[in-house]
Design a protein around this motif. Sequence first.
Motif, mmCIF file in Angstrom:
data_model
loop_
_atom_site.group_PDB
_atom_site.id
_atom_site.type_symbol
_atom_site.label_atom_id
_atom_site.label_comp_id
_atom_site.label_asym_id
_atom_site.label_seq_id
_atom_site.Cartn_x
_atom_site.Cartn_y
_atom_site.Cartn_z
ATOM 1 N N SER A 79 1.922 8.366 16.146
ATOM 2 C CA SER A 79 1.383 7.302 16.993
ATOM 3 C C SER A 79 0.471 7.910 18.032
ATOM 4 N N SER A 80 -0.669 7.246 18.283
ATOM 5 C CA SER A 80 -1.599 7.752 19.286
ATOM 6 C C SER A 80 -2.519 6.630 19.745
ATOM 7 N N TRP B 123 0.843 -1.213 0.000
ATOM 8 C CA TRP B 123 0.000 0.000 0.000
ATOM 9 C C TRP B 123 0.871 1.252 0.000
ATOM 10 N N MET B 124 1.943 1.208 0.783
ATOM 11 C CA MET B 124 2.830 2.365 0.876
ATOM 12 C C MET B 124 3.414 2.694 -0.500
ATOM 13 N N ARG B 125 3.798 1.670 -1.231
ATOM 14 C CA ARG B 125 4.358 1.892 -2.577
ATOM 15 C C ARG B 125 3.297 2.491 -3.507
ATOM 16 N N ASP B 126 2.060 1.967 -3.419
ATOM 17 C CA ASP B 126 0.990 2.445 -4.300
ATOM 18 C C ASP B 126 0.522 3.853 -3.931
ATOM 19 N N ALA B 127 0.433 4.125 -2.630
ATOM 20 C CA ALA B 127 -0.148 5.388 -2.165
ATOM 21 C C ALA B 127 0.828 6.550 -2.190
ATOM 22 N N THR B 128 2.123 6.268 -2.088
ATOM 23 C CA THR B 128 3.183 7.287 -1.944
ATOM 24 C C THR B 128 2.820 8.341 -0.887
ATOM 25 N N PRO B 129 2.569 7.915 0.350
ATOM 26 C CA PRO B 129 2.180 8.867 1.395
ATOM 27 C C PRO B 129 3.378 9.648 1.919
ATOM 28 N N THR B 130 3.073 10.745 2.609
ATOM 29 C CA THR B 130 4.119 11.472 3.342
ATOM 30 C C THR B 130 4.080 11.118 4.821
ATOM 31 N N TRP B 131 2.986 10.445 5.257
ATOM 32 C CA TRP B 131 2.881 10.053 6.665
ATOM 33 C C TRP B 131 1.764 9.030 6.855
ATOM 34 N N TYR B 132 1.805 8.392 7.992
ATOM 35 C CA TYR B 132 0.673 7.556 8.410
ATOM 36 C C TYR B 132 0.545 7.664 9.925
ATOM 37 N N THR B 133 -0.629 7.337 10.431
ATOM 38 C CA THR B 133 -0.883 7.373 11.865
ATOM 39 C C THR B 133 -1.432 6.013 12.278
ATOM 40 N N ALA B 134 -1.027 5.542 13.463
ATOM 41 C CA ALA B 134 -1.418 4.195 13.904
ATOM 42 C C ALA B 134 -1.303 4.087 15.413
ATOM 43 N N VAL B 135 -1.798 2.979 15.946
ATOM 44 C CA VAL B 135 -1.625 2.690 17.374
ATOM 45 C C VAL B 135 -0.338 1.873 17.535
#
Length: 509
Positions: A280-281, A240-252
Amino acid sequence: MATNVKALLEGHDANSKALGAPGREWLSYGGLRDLSAEVSASLRGFGIGPSDRVAIVLPNGPEMASAFVTIAQAATTAPLNPAYREDEYAFYLEDLGAKAIVLADGYDGPALAAAKTLGLMVLRTVVAEGAPAGYFTLSADGATGDALPASDPTDGDVALILHTSGTTSRPKIVPLLQSNVAASAHNIAKSLNLTADDRCLNVMPLFHIHGLLAAVSASLSVGASIWCAPGFDALRFFGWMRDATPTWYTAVPTMHQAILTRAGRNADVIAEVPLRFLRSSSASLPAQVMEQLRETFNAPVIEAYGMTEAAHQMCCNPFDRQKPGAVGVAAGPEVRVAHETENRLIDGTGEVVISGPNVTPGYESNPDANAKNFFESDGKRWFRTGDQGAFDEDGFLHLTGRLKEIINRGGEKVSPLEVDGVLLDHPAIAQVVTFALPHPKLGEEVAAAVVLKDGVAATERDIRDFAATRMADFKVPRKVIILDEIPKGATGKMQRIGLAEKLGLVEPA
């Protein structure tokens, strides 16, 4: 600055990307604003007004994101976990006083059965072949109400209604106003330095405040884009990271730990898609995990502290300095420490309290809970978070744990977070959650559930001996349970309260 959900979407380039998803075309900001107008017109046509409550039960993905954002501009949204059983849906739908429920076209599961039993209006999201991510039309199953004139909710109307987790008692209803949601979205965007050039890869469930506010609403407030994964899956994350090319993600934290186990074999993706930061949160991030993430992704790891009653964020680690083990500095609301039983602010260690425009006006139909959790001081209304903590000399908040989770071992108070931190230094331990085990004489004893790293062995005695060299005797877990997996809640958080029962160590109450 926007003071309601509709205003969050205004002023952004109509052609810029808003919502994406695997194998789908992007929905633009212009498209999302058009969808918002269509959904509002549909709801009014079905007889649903600004104060009516609309439950949303959709799988994680772009339609869940767009349903929340668009329905919140016309009515009160009530997202519910798609994994509930029929009796759970019946409880929540009745407790909320929902007028309608939104389901995916073709869905025939327990949410529908509960809605029919309660006589709710059933609305469907119909997604046409080839439609961009998040685009749908609303249709109704059966009868609807009389059409209503066009109207927008006011800033003081409820945009989002959620229940507390209810681990020890009946869940409480938390109404969040349009102004609460908008204030929190701006707070998060500001603390993360978000711009229209950012893109969030969302893996958080969108029936929970973390994903709805941090990933979706904060991004939309600055014209940024959100790529919506169908849930969390560590095996698919780097694809997904390769497909989405995000600048960030948030997770637990548990998601971050699962991602780390796959990171070594995906170093090429990490290099190809450099993240500006990770967030992270929703639970305390162990210092060891923060450091591993920073080294692995070569990016700042921004830990934030949030809860439903605050429309998510209360504190956040700033970009210029992250302190492992701290949940950051006040980031939006005013954050102070109060006496745990008296309604006054104090210095030192106590109950964390907050005041600000993102904070719920109060629990619904629960005067006892409001009297217990809100108080006036210094001319402000303060909300008691239920967390114990203290600020250091730099203004960073350090939590010692939930007040209900602090272990009282014969009068000696033990912070489960402190014990977690020590045990995670053991070379064989991958995950740990320290919890209270009922004891006939001491009241409570310290226990810990651990998951070992792949291919590494350790015994309960090894772990206890390790702990004994690093902390006072009364803090050393008297029981260590080695598991393949620690039980988690719906959002991926490890839950301390009730863990002794879940693991069969005590009889259910």
